[in-house]
Design a protein around this motif. Structure first.
Motif, short mmCIF file in Angstrom:
data_model
loop_
_atom_site.label_atom_id
_atom_site.label_comp_id
_atom_site.label_asym_id
_atom_site.label_seq_id
_atom_site.Cartn_x
_atom_site.Cartn_y
_atom_site.Cartn_z
N ARG A 93 0.86 -1.19 0.00
CA ARG A 93 0.00 0.00 0.00
C ARG A 93 0.89 1.24 0.00
O ARG A 93 1.88 1.29 0.72
CB ARG A 93 -0.90 0.03 1.23
CG ARG A 93 -1.82 1.27 1.30
CD ARG A 93 -2.51 1.41 2.65
NE ARG A 93 -3.12 0.17 3.08
CZ ARG A 93 -2.72 -0.52 4.15
NH1 ARG A 93 -1.71 -0.09 4.88
NH2 ARG A 93 -3.31 -1.64 4.47
N VAL A 95 0.71 5.43 0.49
CA VAL A 95 -0.11 6.57 0.94
C VAL A 95 0.69 7.84 0.73
O VAL A 95 1.82 7.97 1.19
CB VAL A 95 -0.49 6.44 2.43
CG1 VAL A 95 -1.35 7.63 2.86
CG2 VAL A 95 -1.22 5.13 2.69
N VAL A 108 -4.27 7.11 -1.95
CA VAL A 108 -3.98 5.76 -1.45
C VAL A 108 -4.00 4.81 -2.64
O VAL A 108 -5.00 4.74 -3.37
CB VAL A 108 -5.01 5.32 -0.39
CG1 VAL A 108 -4.69 3.90 0.09
CG2 VAL A 108 -5.01 6.29 0.79
N THR A 153 -2.45 4.56 6.57
CA THR A 153 -3.69 4.18 5.90
C THR A 153 -4.30 5.29 5.05
O THR A 153 -5.12 5.02 4.17
CB THR A 153 -4.75 3.73 6.93
OG1 THR A 153 -5.05 4.85 7.79
CG2 THR A 153 -4.24 2.56 7.76
N GLY A 154 -3.96 6.54 5.35
CA GLY A 154 -4.59 7.67 4.67
C GLY A 154 -5.86 8.14 5.35
O GLY A 154 -6.50 9.09 4.90
#
Length: 246
Positions: A93, A95, A108, A153-154
């Motif tokens: 992931r 961000v 994201v 995570t954003g």
């Protein structure tokens, strides 16, 4: 003239400061976080670059857990802009939080797709990247309520900040005076998350504790933080006197 200009630019860049924290999960050693901070003076503005890496290898409820994060943040007079890349159980992931004059741009990227959201400046008080910055202009001590942007995570969550007062932390056999602060997610947010941090008077993060989904993750510096200007010995007599015969 060019040589003089280059020399002044080199002088304006401080040597990077490096720190490391040992990470524990429910009291068991599981990894390490490292941080490199570089400062550069450009006119009246100080620019800071933070590079942090986090590694966690743990077992929870009989299952193995692997987590990696690489974070790069740039800060000046407000909350830092950042790029955070996370690998969790093999999934990647990214961000990005970019603070501009008119607001925030949050992107994201995961599972091959990207989602971008625009937020006003007032929507974010600080991010988890700012929690690492020793010279942050938006430290936890500044707030009683704070909207926290998670570089992992954003997500942005509102919360309250509680002052825990002065205490001491043992760092590799050295007692370090600190001030403690606790951020707790507010009503309507994910109340399963809380963050507690202890800082020196110079702004260095000495110890932190996070409670994420019922798991207690903590980090403590592996060695005492850099000394501040008030702690450095000063030679009041200067470099000495040379005697010249007349």
């Amino acid at each position: 003239m060019l040589l003089v200009l280059l020399a002044s630019l080199v002088h304006a860049q401080e040597a990077p400061k490096e720190l490391a924290w040992d990470l524990t999960l429910n009291g068991k050693s599981v990894g390490q976080r490292t941080l490199k901070v570089r400062s550069e003076q450009l006119g009246d503005v100080e620019l800071r670059t933070l590079q942090a890496e986090t590694r966690v290898d743990a077992s929870m409820l009989g299952m193995s857990f692997a987590y990696r994060q690489k974070l790069t943040a740039n800060a000046d007079i407000g909350p830092a802009s950042f790029i955070s890349v996370i690998e969790q159980q093999g999934a990647i992931r990214e961000v990005q939080g970019r603070r501009a004059y008119r607001g925030w741009m949050l992107t994201v990227t995961e599972r091959g797709s990207s989602d971008t959201e625009e937020l006003p400046l007032s929507a974010v008080d600080l991010s988890t990247a700012d929690l690492l910055d020793p010279e942050s202009r938006v430290p936890l001590s500044r707030f009683t309520d704070a909207n926290l942007l998670f570089a992992e995570t954003g997500d942005v969550q509102p919360g309250t900040v509680e002052r825990l007062g002065p205490s001491e932390v043992d760092v590799a056999g050295t007692t370090v005076p600190v001030e403690g602060y606790k951020w707790t997610a507010g009503p309507g947010a994910d109340a399963r998350f809380a963050y507690t941090a202890w800082y020196t008077s110079e702004g260095w993060l000495v110890k932190f504790e996070s409670r994420v989904f019922g798991q207690d993750i903590a980090g403590t510096l592996t060695k005492p933080p850099p000394k501040g200007a008030d702690e450095m010995p000063v030679d009041v007599f200067g470099p000495g006197l040379d005697t010249v015969e007349l």
